[in-house]
Design a protein around this motif. Sequence first.
Motif, PDB file in Angstrom:
ATOM      1  N   GLN A   2      -7.461  52.113 131.833  1.00 35.13           N
ATOM      2  CA  GLN A   2      -6.076  51.649 131.693  1.00 35.13           C
ATOM      3  C   GLN A   2      -5.244  52.622 130.851  1.00 35.13           C
ATOM      4  OE1 GLN A   2      -6.253  46.831 132.145  1.00 35.13           O
ATOM      5  NE2 GLN A   2      -6.277  47.604 130.055  1.00 35.13           N
ATOM      6  N   THR A  54     -12.980  49.876 131.353  1.00 33.20           N
ATOM      7  CA  THR A  54     -11.654  49.617 131.915  1.00 33.20           C
ATOM      8  C   THR A  54     -10.561  49.878 130.888  1.00 33.20           C
ATOM      9  OG1 THR A  54     -12.611  48.022 133.440  1.00 33.20           O
ATOM     10  CG2 THR A  54     -10.241  47.861 133.075  1.00 33.20           C
ATOM     11  N   ALA A  55     -10.847  49.634 129.616  1.00 28.68           N
ATOM     12  CA  ALA A  55      -9.853  49.932 128.575  1.00 28.68           C
ATOM     13  C   ALA A  55      -9.509  51.423 128.555  1.00 28.68           C
ATOM     14  CB  ALA A  55     -10.375  49.484 127.206  1.00 28.68           C
ATOM     15  N   PHE A  56     -10.534  52.270 128.733  1.00 29.35           N
ATOM     16  CA  PHE A  56     -10.271  53.714 128.829  1.00 29.35           C
ATOM     17  C   PHE A  56      -9.470  54.023 130.103  1.00 29.35           C
ATOM     18  CE2 PHE A  56     -13.599  54.236 125.626  1.00 29.35           C
ATOM     19  CZ  PHE A  56     -13.193  55.361 124.920  1.00 29.35           C
ATOM     20  N   LEU A  63      -6.821  52.555 121.768  1.00 27.42           N
ATOM     21  CA  LEU A  63      -7.032  53.940 122.221  1.00 27.42           C
ATOM     22  C   LEU A  63      -5.713  54.703 122.321  1.00 27.42           C
ATOM     23  CD1 LEU A  63      -9.633  53.271 125.056  1.00 27.42           C
ATOM     24  CD2 LEU A  63     -10.049  54.576 122.951  1.00 27.42           C
ATOM     25  N   PHE A  98      -1.320  46.607 131.527  1.00 27.30           N
ATOM     26  CA  PHE A  98      -1.782  47.989 131.493  1.00 27.30           C
ATOM     27  C   PHE A  98      -2.614  48.394 132.707  1.00 27.30           C
ATOM     28  CE2 PHE A  98      -1.657  47.592 126.630  1.00 27.30           C
ATOM     29  CZ  PHE A  98      -0.437  48.247 126.536  1.00 27.30           C
ATOM     30  N   GLY A  99      -3.059  47.413 133.518  1.00 32.59           N
ATOM     31  CA  GLY A  99      -3.947  47.824 134.596  1.00 32.59           C
ATOM     32  C   GLY A  99      -3.981  46.829 135.739  1.00 32.59           C
ATOM     33  N   HIS A 150     -14.937  47.601 128.380  1.00 30.83           N
ATOM     34  CA  HIS A 150     -14.662  48.784 127.556  1.00 30.83           C
ATOM     35  C   HIS A 150     -14.328  49.989 128.420  1.00 30.83           C
ATOM     36  CE1 HIS A 150     -16.822  46.008 124.927  1.00 30.83           C
ATOM     37  NE2 HIS A 150     -16.150  46.556 123.941  1.00 30.83           N
ATOM     38  N   MET A 196      -7.911  46.727 123.490  1.00 29.26           N
ATOM     39  CA  MET A 196      -8.668  47.970 123.378  1.00 29.26           C
ATOM     40  C   MET A 196      -7.872  49.162 123.896  1.00 29.26           C
ATOM     41  SD  MET A 196     -12.610  46.852 124.144  1.00 29.26           S
ATOM     42  CE  MET A 196     -12.322  46.126 125.772  1.00 29.26           C
ATOM     43  N   SER A 197      -7.111  48.970 124.969  1.00 31.96           N
ATOM     44  CA  SER A 197      -6.284  50.081 125.464  1.00 31.96           C
ATOM     45  C   SER A 197      -5.242  50.458 124.404  1.00 31.96           C
ATOM     46  CB  SER A 197      -5.609  49.699 126.786  1.00 31.96           C
ATOM     47  OG  SER A 197      -6.571  49.614 127.811  1.00 31.96           O
ATOM     48  N   MET A 209      -9.068  43.602 127.075  1.00 32.84           N
ATOM     49  CA  MET A 209      -8.906  44.979 127.535  1.00 32.84           C
ATOM     50  C   MET A 209      -7.574  45.570 127.068  1.00 32.84           C
ATOM     51  SD  MET A 209     -10.874  44.944 131.214  1.00 32.84           S
ATOM     52  CE  MET A 209      -9.479  44.287 132.083  1.00 32.84           C
TER      53      MET A 209
END
Lengths: 235, 235, 235, 235
Positions: free
Chosen positions: B105, B101-103, D200, D113-114, B99, D196-197, D193
């Motif tokens: 990214q 890492t999702a922010f 957001l 994304f990352g 979670h 979730m990204s 992830m």
Amino acid sequence: MYTELKREAYEANVSLPRHGLINLTFGNASAVDRARGVFAIKPSGVDYTAMTVEDMVIVDFDGKRVEGTLNPSSDTPTHRRLLMAFEEIGGVVHTHSSHATAFAQAGMPIPIFGTTHADYFNGEIPVTRKMTAEEIGTAYEWETGNVIVERLGNVDPLDFPGVLVNRHAPFTWGKTVAKAVEVAVAVECIAHMAMMSLQLAPKLPQIEPELLAKHFKRKHGPGAYYGQSDTKTKS
Amino acid sequence: MYTELKREAYEANVSLPRHGLINLTFGNASAVDRARGVFAIKPSGVDYTAMTVEDMVIVDFDGKRVEGTLNPSSDTPTHRRLLMAFEEIGGVVHTHSSHATAFAQAGMPIPIFGTTHADYFNGEIPVTRKMTAEEIGTAYEWETGNVIVERLGNVDPLDFPGVLVNRHAPFTWGKTVAKAVEVAVAVECIAHMAMMSLQLAPKLPQIEPELLAKHFKRKHGPGAYYGQSDTKTKS
Amino acid sequence: MYTELKREAYEANVSLPRHGLINLTFGNASAVDRARGVFAIKPSGVDYTAMTVEDMVIVDFDGKRVEGTLNPSSDTPTHRRLLMAFEEIGGVVHTHSSHATAFAQAGMPIPIFGTTHADYFNGEIPVTRKMTAEEIGTAYEWETGNVIVERLGNVDPLDFPGVLVNRHAPFTWGKTVAKAVEVAVAVECIAHMAMMSLQLAPKLPQIEPELLAKHFKRKHGPGAYYGQSDTKTKS
Amino acid sequence: MYTELKREAYEANVSLPRHGLINLTFGNASAVDRARGVFAIKPSGVDYTAMTVEDMVIVDFDGKRVEGTLNPSSDTPTHRRLLMAFEEIGGVVHTHSSHATAFAQAGMPIPIFGTTHADYFNGEIPVTRKMTAEEIGTAYEWETGNVIVERLGNVDPLDFPGVLVNRHAPFTWGKTVAKAVEVAVAVECIAHMAMMSLQLAPKLPQIEPELLAKHFKRKHGPGAYYGQSDTKTKS
């Protein structure tokens, strides 16, 4: 001297991480002995894995430590307030369980969408108003109890055995502390499912009153027919 | 020679998968011994289950391997940079916990919505700016440390014991590496709850300043009253 | 006398929390012996960890308790209704598994988006209509079975081995109760993935008919070629 | 005769539920011995807990069972197609892991994304086109392999060690089957992830090319500096 009471509080506290409700030291449980006017509560900031029955702290209704060498949980005044206000309850549980806390942070009650919820609460799970700067700046933890009591108002605390504290997290209670733990598990599960139902159907109306009444009364009150009369541990 | 330091780093590293913060080999922890000018860190790409205390690599502040036969983590220069910049810290932890890492990214700081967050950070959890092509192309891992230090600026690193690296993942720290692990657990939990609160209330304002101050100061600074003075492991 | 039947029901019941489908006492499983006209079912409100094979209650198709001292699950009439209506099935499972229940609470069928779903159901997972106040107010649990039977209509219950009860949760079934447990696991997994696919693509059309037919028939019916003929436990 | 190969395939297969990638029997792994022109694969529909090393089935590149009494996985032709097309790989893994499958069902590639993603794939995780009715109606599993091969085209299969099959689920591969398992774990984590990204930041652009190149090359190719040269199991 308070061995049984301490054991009851201890068992409730260590069950919280086992149920996935607690990370680190985010939570606590208390069990009351009304005849002797005291309750047992988790010591502050002690690791669940290092904690023993003997570490439980005995506190009276004036907030005085009666037995134990450790500091009681910093949330002790909240427990004390609730145990004093709700005379029919035997224990209080506080967790920061993730889904319930997400509702609390958003300042939203948990809408009642299904029978899982109706098995435990006679309506939505309430959320308190925000606390004032004055309440926060003075006896913060005691005032946290006060806003919960204020929110419940005149309803039976066993019809609504838990409240979300705005910006904070859930507190639950029950006839025994074991029951308060069970409600804490249910609240987390209910919050998770409510969030997903909202994602699927953002304008979903709440449950029909007759279905709520049916499920709540299956488990509570004189007409309850769920569980065993006295043979085994009931849920 | 550095047995105690290695053990400290080892315990922190193996606790990361146990806390559900690490998949495969995505993460590492370091512990510093300031008197001797060295730190112990996880070897690169070694499986957590195969790793031993002896596998920890000892590195000095010039980046030279002082003890150990394995290559240190490829993120070692980031740890070194942070340990050099923040003199009050005793260890650094890096995870790719989902979670948080999702922010990272998404290049978004984690907004502060509740008291769980306020117990650990004195405001939102910062995210770095994106790194430039030049920073990426030269001493990438050292420059990763630099953008974290730049982002923190003049604030006390113990008031903000972690930062999300843009497009990458969180780094956390603390007075000890054990405390840095605890913050890593908290950051993941906070990120999860923040994401859900945003889903419930997309325009949710951040926590009120007085509640933030109250909770942060319950646990940090001269007026702290959470935990025990010295009896047991505090959180 | 009914030891084998009780053991079969017991094994199914205790596997539910192990599969993560059950919190607390939210669920139950039954296994039928058609030759003797009885089924074994979980006792009401008894903790899964305390439950023994001997605690299973034997009930006949008139709803009379034939063996056992505990009260049968309060959902017994629903099981009885389904076991009577679907003569080809050997057991019924009821859970409140989180993702499936989220669909049930929203009154939505689970759309069929992929082959995991097509391996188990020959189309979307149906949801019942809401129950009327009269159905709720009279023989509620029996009527719960009735709305499931009504929803299935004339389709083969083994083509659609489960239904979501509106506002409530899933019921599943199979040739054996072990198979009904397997379907319960699949339904929860399918619900989770469907919800995420909907989040990624809110207007996602359902699976193409030829792919549905292919996957369903790989596992079911005369042309099935999945699994072993008789050597080992098949899924 | 093929004991080592069977053991390799067995270890990979039983690690899949341990990594939380497999529910029930949704998945399979194969390991190839190129010198002898055979591969070992999971038997069809056998429970992971009941499975033994000896149950692995040995199949040659014509699809003939060379050793073993059980039916090989119904997905065997897909594995065979991939092992034949990608000569540099040592094994194939197929799972229905939840988050990756959600993308597959939606027919969407997983955007990059990352850096977690960039450590494993040199770009987004591709998704195949939908299969035609004719492909589904004839040699379905072989054609599944074909659309994967078609989708990869001329890129190096080790630069893109996995593909989502539209409406179905992920297949991954690597120099060894153990590496293919590792990629399967990474794909699930990356999918979670990414989802979730996107929640957001719905319009989040993909990772900057220089950061992708940096991370991918830290772990792959002649300039790689992640891990140990030969001392310990690398990731």
